[in-house]
Design a protein around this motif. Sequence first.
Motif, mmCIF file in Angstrom:
data_model
loop_
_atom_site.group_PDB
_atom_site.id
_atom_site.type_symbol
_atom_site.label_atom_id
_atom_site.label_comp_id
_atom_site.label_asym_id
_atom_site.label_seq_id
_atom_site.Cartn_x
_atom_site.Cartn_y
_atom_site.Cartn_z
ATOM 1 N N GLU A 1 0.865 -1.080 0.058
ATOM 2 C CA GLU A 1 -0.236 -0.156 -0.107
ATOM 3 C C GLU A 1 0.816 1.253 0.019
ATOM 4 O O GLU A 1 1.638 1.331 -1.065
ATOM 5 N N ASN A 2 0.761 1.897 0.935
ATOM 6 C CA ASN A 2 1.443 3.381 1.057
ATOM 7 C C ASN A 2 2.721 3.299 1.923
ATOM 8 O O ASN A 2 3.591 4.268 2.204
ATOM 9 N N LYS A 3 3.222 2.157 2.244
ATOM 10 C CA LYS A 3 4.424 1.965 3.231
ATOM 11 C C LYS A 3 5.514 1.837 1.947
ATOM 12 O O LYS A 3 5.410 1.477 0.975
ATOM 13 N N SER A 4 6.896 1.861 2.617
ATOM 14 C CA SER A 4 7.991 1.836 1.622
ATOM 15 C C SER A 4 8.741 0.381 2.087
ATOM 16 O O SER A 4 9.558 0.097 1.305
ATOM 17 N N LYS A 5 8.230 -0.094 2.948
ATOM 18 C CA LYS A 5 9.120 -1.507 3.629
ATOM 19 C C LYS A 5 7.901 -2.174 4.534
ATOM 20 O O LYS A 5 6.896 -1.724 4.696
ATOM 21 N N ALA A 6 8.357 -3.418 4.418
ATOM 22 C CA ALA A 6 7.807 -4.455 5.387
ATOM 23 C C ALA A 6 8.647 -4.479 6.689
ATOM 24 O O ALA A 6 9.789 -4.333 6.716
ATOM 25 N N ASP A 7 7.997 -4.183 7.998
ATOM 26 C CA ASP A 7 8.460 -4.433 8.909
ATOM 27 C C ASP A 7 9.281 -5.421 9.534
ATOM 28 O O ASP A 7 10.457 -5.663 9.905
ATOM 29 N N ARG A 8 8.652 -6.774 8.909
ATOM 30 C CA ARG A 8 9.348 -7.772 9.284
ATOM 31 C C ARG A 8 8.803 -8.855 8.226
ATOM 32 O O ARG A 8 7.776 -9.136 7.864
ATOM 33 N N VAL A 9 9.542 -9.629 7.621
ATOM 34 C CA VAL A 9 9.032 -11.003 6.986
ATOM 35 C C VAL A 9 9.538 -11.923 7.461
ATOM 36 O O VAL A 9 10.933 -12.110 7.536
ATOM 37 N N VAL A 10 9.021 -13.143 7.541
ATOM 38 C CA VAL A 10 9.291 -14.369 8.140
ATOM 39 C C VAL A 10 9.163 -15.453 6.952
ATOM 40 O O VAL A 10 8.142 -15.540 6.598
ATOM 41 N N ILE A 11 10.131 -16.220 6.545
ATOM 42 C CA ILE A 11 10.206 -17.285 5.638
ATOM 43 C C ILE A 11 10.359 -18.385 6.446
ATOM 44 O O ILE A 11 11.388 -19.016 7.176
ATOM 45 N N THR A 12 9.320 -19.413 6.138
ATOM 46 C CA THR A 12 9.709 -20.866 6.715
ATOM 47 C C THR A 12 9.711 -21.830 5.370
ATOM 48 O O THR A 12 8.827 -22.017 4.721
ATOM 49 N N TRP A 13 11.046 -22.229 5.405
ATOM 50 C CA TRP A 13 11.531 -22.871 4.173
ATOM 51 C C TRP A 13 10.832 -24.275 4.197
ATOM 52 O O TRP A 13 10.661 -24.939 5.198
ATOM 53 N N PRO A 14 10.823 -25.275 2.991
ATOM 54 C CA PRO A 14 10.239 -26.415 3.085
ATOM 55 C C PRO A 14 11.366 -27.444 4.026
ATOM 56 O O PRO A 14 10.640 -28.405 4.501
ATOM 57 N N SER A 15 12.450 -26.971 4.078
ATOM 58 C CA SER A 15 13.348 -27.766 5.021
ATOM 59 C C SER A 15 13.165 -27.823 6.426
ATOM 60 O O SER A 15 13.596 -28.405 7.429
#
Length: 121
Positions: A78-92
């Motif tokens: 939306e109008n934000k320039s960044k994500a505060d936090r992104v968490v990726i849970t990989w298949p492994s």
Amino acid sequence: LRNCDPGTEIATFAPVQVFINNHKNKNSLRLKLIGKRSNRNGIGAHVTAYIGKRKIIQHLLGSNGTVQSEKIIHIGLENKSKADRVVITWPSGNRSELKNLKSGFHKIIEPGAQKTIVLNK
């Protein structure tokens, strides 16, 4: 682009549609996941993005219906320039946590012995 074969009288297909984002707030994250312990395309990964008070969850799939999909996670900011936090849970089972990830395209390499690597464009 091709939307299947022309089909027959019994099985016809709608024409391909292309959409353009004309919204004034075009900020987004586009994440290309590169697996090391997981499969190379990160198929099966779960991505959770925290943007202000919003929480967006996406699951990277290898296909969408009967066709191949682009293996990119796309998250609107939306109008934000960044994500505060992104968490990726990989298949492994590995986890990556990225803070203050700026809008744009990022290649994210699954952590192995070292920490998660983020390559911009």
